[in-house]
Design a protein around this motif. Structure first.
Motif, short mmCIF file in Angstrom:
data_model
loop_
_atom_site.label_atom_id
_atom_site.label_comp_id
_atom_site.label_asym_id
_atom_site.label_seq_id
_atom_site.Cartn_x
_atom_site.Cartn_y
_atom_site.Cartn_z
N ARG A 282 0.86 -1.18 0.00
CA ARG A 282 0.00 0.00 0.00
C ARG A 282 0.91 1.24 0.00
N THR A 283 0.57 2.22 -0.83
CA THR A 283 1.42 3.42 -0.91
C THR A 283 1.24 4.33 0.30
N GLU A 284 0.08 4.21 0.99
CA GLU A 284 -0.22 5.04 2.15
C GLU A 284 -0.17 6.53 1.81
N CYS A 285 -0.59 6.84 0.58
CA CYS A 285 -0.64 8.23 0.15
C CYS A 285 -1.86 8.90 0.80
N GLU A 286 -1.64 10.05 1.40
CA GLU A 286 -2.70 10.74 2.12
C GLU A 286 -3.47 11.75 1.26
N ARG A 287 -3.08 11.90 0.01
CA ARG A 287 -3.78 12.85 -0.84
C ARG A 287 -5.04 12.19 -1.42
N PRO A 288 -6.19 12.77 -1.18
CA PRO A 288 -7.43 12.13 -1.64
C PRO A 288 -7.56 12.11 -3.17
N ASP A 289 -6.90 13.05 -3.85
CA ASP A 289 -7.02 13.09 -5.31
C ASP A 289 -5.97 12.25 -6.02
N CYS A 290 -5.11 11.58 -5.27
CA CYS A 290 -4.04 10.78 -5.89
C CYS A 290 -4.56 9.37 -6.17
N PRO A 291 -4.44 8.89 -7.43
CA PRO A 291 -4.95 7.56 -7.77
C PRO A 291 -3.99 6.43 -7.42
N LEU A 292 -2.82 6.75 -6.92
CA LEU A 292 -1.78 5.73 -6.69
C LEU A 292 -1.92 5.17 -5.28
N LYS A 293 -2.68 4.08 -5.15
CA LYS A 293 -2.96 3.51 -3.84
C LYS A 293 -2.14 2.26 -3.55
#
Length: 411
Positions: free
Chosen positions: A127-138
C-alpha cells in the motif's frame, strides 16, 4: 554465461517478432472479394498485436543499459504495456524515470520500498499510504530488474487498488526488461572484447617497422625529396588509420587503402625484392568487415616473404564477388611453415611464435562476428609459401562500416 543463453534469448526475440508479424498479418492481410482490406481481427488478436508492438518499441532503448536516458524512453512504453496509472524505473540508488501522475510526491518515498525489495530479492506488493485524496496511486508493485551481476534496480508499477493480476503482470514485464538489460551487457562485453583485441593488434605494430619506415623515408630526403614527402604522407595516413579510436568495422576499400600504404613503406625499404599484385572486384569495395582484419595477414606475408628470406617476394591480394559473400585471399611465396605448427598458432598455443598474434587474433574475431564457418582458411607448407582465404558476408546484422578518420587515439 554459457553459449546457450544468448541463443535462447535470440530465439525469444525471434518468437516475439514472429508473433508480431502473425498478428499484423491477421489485422491487415484479409481482403474482401474486391480487394479492399477488411478488419476481421478479434479483440484478443488486436490486444496481442498491440502488446507485441508496444514491447518492440520499448526494447531498443533498454538495449543501451539501465541509464537515465534509456529509462526515460522506455518508461512510457512499459506503462502502456501494463496499463497502470503510473510507472517508474530505478537503479539501486535513485529514480531514473517516472511516467504518469504522482511523481511530485511519490518519488521521494519509492526508494525506501525499492531498498526493501533489494534486501528481500523478491517482488513486493504494498500500500502506498498516500494521504492525498485526489491521488490515484494507492498500491504499488516493486519488481526487481536483474543482470549478470545481480539486481540492478526496480520496476515499480502503481495501481488504484490491490490486484493479483498487476503483481503477475509487473513481475513478468520486469523479467522481460531484465532480459533486454542482460542483452545490453552481452553487447558491451562483446564490444570490450573486440576493442581489447584491436588494441593487441595495434601493440603488435613493430617499433622496428616504424623505425625502418622512418629510416627509409630519411634516406630519400636528399636524393629524392619528392618521394620522401610522399612516403611521409603515406606513413601518416597509415598510422592514423591503424590507431583510429572509433568503429569495430571498416569498409574493404579503406582496409585495402591502408594495406597499400603499408606496402609502399615496405617497398621503400626492400626495393625491387617486393612484388605486389592487386586483383580487386569493384563491387566488393563497400563490404564491411572487422577493422584491421586484412592488414595483419599482409604483414605476415611480408615478414615470411622478405624478412625470413633473401629471395624475391611476390604477394598477391585478391578480392572477388561470390554472390552473398566477398572472398579475399592473401598469398605469398615465402618460407611457409609446418601445417601442424600453424594449427597450434591458430589455437593460441604458440603466442610467442614468429607469426605473433596476428593470425589467431583475426581468426578469432571473424568467428565471433560471423560464426565458426567464417574462420581463416590457410594453405601452407615448408618452402611452399602461404595462402590465407577470408570469406566475408556482404550483409550481416550489426555490421556497419564506420567512416574513416575517427580521430587520433586517446591518451
Amino acid at each position: 554465461m554459457t553459449e546457450a543463453v544468448p541463443a535462447l534469448l535470440a530465439g525469444a526475440a525471434a518468437a516475439l517478432l514472429l508473433g508480431a508479424g502473425w498478428a499484423a498479418g491477421r489485422l491487415h492481410a484479409r481482403h474482401d472479394g474486391r480487394g479492399a482490406a477488411v478488419d476481421l481481427a478479434t479483440p484478443v488478436e488486436r490486444a496481442t498485436f498491440h502488446t507485441l508492438h508496444t514491447a518492440s518499441l520499448a526494447a531498443p532503448p533498454l538495449r543501451a543499459g539501465l541509464t537515465e536516458d534509456a529509462a526515460r524512453k522506455a518508461a512510457r512504453r512499459l506503462r502502456s504495456l501494463l496499463g497502470t496509472e503510473a510507472l517508474c524505473l530505478t537503479d539501486r540508488e535513485s529514480v531514473l524515470a517516472w511516467d504518469g501522475p504522482g511523481g511530485d510526491h511519490h518519488e521521494l518515498r519509492v526508494m525506501a520500498r525499492v531498498a526493501e525489495m533489494l534486501e528481500s530479492g523478491r517482488s513486493l506488493s504494498v500500500r502506498t499510504e498516500c494521504e492525498r485524496p485526489d491521488c490515484p496511486l494507492k498500491w504499488a508493485v516493486v519488481a526487481p530488474l536483474t543482470g549478470e551481476d545481480g539486481m540492478l534496480g526496480a520496476l515499480v508499477a502503481y495501481g488504484s487498488r490491490e490486484s493479483a493480476v498487476l503483481v503477475w503482470a509487473a513481475t513478468e514485464v520486469a523479467r522481460w526488461v531484465s532480459v533486454q538489460l542482460e542483452l545490453s551487457e552481452l553487447d558491451r562485453s562483446r564490444t570490450r572484447l573486440m576493442e581489447a583485441e584491436i588494441k593487441a593488434l595495434r601493440a603488435q605494430i613493430s617499433p622496428h617497422f616504424i623505425f625502418n619506415s622512418l629510416a627509409a623515408i630519411a634516406s630519400f630526403v636528399r636524393t629524392d625529396p619528392e618521394r620522401a614527402r610522399d612516403l611521409l604522407l603515406e606513413f601518416a595516413d597509415f598510422t592514423r588509420y591503424s590507431f583510429r579510436r572509433h568503429g569495430e568495422f571498416t569498409a574493404l576499400a579503406d582496409e585495402l587503402r591502408s594495406i597499400e600504404q603499408y606496402l609502399a613503406l615496405a617497398g621503400a625499404r626492400f626495393g625491387d625484392r617486393l612484388k605486389v599484385t592487386l586483383q580487386v572486384a569493384p563491387e566488393v569495395l563497400p563490404v564491411a568487415l572487422p577493422f584491421l582484419c586484412l592488414q595483419p595477414l599482409v604483414e605476415n606475408a611480408v615478414k615470411h616473404g622478405l624478412e625470413d628470406s633473401t629471395a624475391e617476394c611476390r604477394i598477391t591480394i585478391a578480392a572477388r564477388d561470390a554472390g552473398s559473400e566477398a572472398v579475399i585471399t592473401v598469398e605469398d611465396n615465402g618460407v611457409g611453415m609446418e601445417p601442424d605448427l600453424l594449427r597450434r598458432i591458430l589455437a593460441g598455443e604458440r603466442a610467442g611464435s614468429s607469426s605473433g598474434i596476428g593470425l589467431p587474433n583475426v581468426d578469432e574475431r571473424l568467428r565471433q562476428v560471423y560464426g565458426d564457418p567464417y574462420g581463416l582458411v590457410v594453405e601452407t607448407g615448408v618452402g611452399a609459401g602461404m595462402k590465407v582465404t577470408v570469406r566475408i558476408p556482404k550483409y550481416r546484422a550489426g555490421v556497419h562500416s564506420s567512416p574513416p578518420g575517427g580521430g587520433p587515439p586517446g591518451p
